[in-house]
Design a protein around this motif. Structure first.
Motif, mmCIF file in Angstrom:
data_model
loop_
_atom_site.group_PDB
_atom_site.id
_atom_site.type_symbol
_atom_site.label_atom_id
_atom_site.label_comp_id
_atom_site.label_asym_id
_atom_site.label_seq_id
_atom_site.Cartn_x
_atom_site.Cartn_y
_atom_site.Cartn_z
ATOM 1 N N SER A 85 4.694 4.433 -3.525
ATOM 2 C CA SER A 85 4.711 3.688 -2.185
ATOM 3 C C SER A 85 4.524 2.155 -2.364
ATOM 4 O O SER A 85 5.282 1.450 -1.745
ATOM 5 N N TRP A 86 3.783 1.783 -3.133
ATOM 6 C CA TRP A 86 3.432 0.239 -3.434
ATOM 7 C C TRP A 86 4.696 -0.266 -4.219
ATOM 8 O O TRP A 86 5.299 -1.384 -3.921
ATOM 9 N N GLU A 87 5.292 0.335 -5.069
ATOM 10 C CA GLU A 87 6.538 -0.071 -5.847
ATOM 11 C C GLU A 87 7.572 -0.301 -4.971
ATOM 12 O O GLU A 87 8.352 -1.289 -5.107
ATOM 13 N N ASN A 88 7.920 0.638 -4.046
ATOM 14 C CA ASN A 88 8.896 0.532 -3.147
ATOM 15 C C ASN A 88 8.655 -0.298 -1.928
ATOM 16 O O ASN A 88 9.327 -0.371 -0.946
ATOM 17 N N ASN A 89 7.446 -1.171 -2.132
ATOM 18 C CA ASN A 89 7.256 -2.270 -1.107
ATOM 19 C C ASN A 89 7.044 -1.721 0.383
ATOM 20 O O ASN A 89 7.044 -2.233 1.473
ATOM 21 N N ASN A 90 6.702 -0.459 0.399
ATOM 22 C CA ASN A 90 6.032 0.189 1.667
ATOM 23 C C ASN A 90 4.796 -0.381 2.163
ATOM 24 O O ASN A 90 4.621 -0.442 3.420
#
Length: 72
Positions: free
Chosen positions: A32-37
């Motif tokens: 979730s963080w890596e996908n900039n969400n």
């Protein structure tokens, strides 16, 4: 946001001192963080600031503190 519950070991190495740290993270939270969400502090609230910094910059808390004095 609901934080995931199935944690796995993430091994992170400091780019300055080469120290190795094992962190317990939920892969879905990390994605979730890596996908900039979401911001890292929202995705991984169970990690402390130094652990999140290690993921963000590859710098462990001790080395980051020596450079900046932030984690004293």
């Amino acid at each position: 946001m609901q934080v995931g519950s199935q944690k796995q070991t993430l091994v992170a190495r400091c780019r300055i001192c080469s120290g190795k740290t094992e962190l317990q993270v939920c892969p879905d939270d990390l994605k979730s963080w890596e996908n900039n969400n979401v911001h890292i502090q929202d995705a991984l609230p169970y990690l402390n600031a130094a652990e999140r910094e290690l993921i963000l910059t590859g710098t462990c808390g001790k080395c980051f503190d020596e450079m900046t004095g932030v984690f004293k």
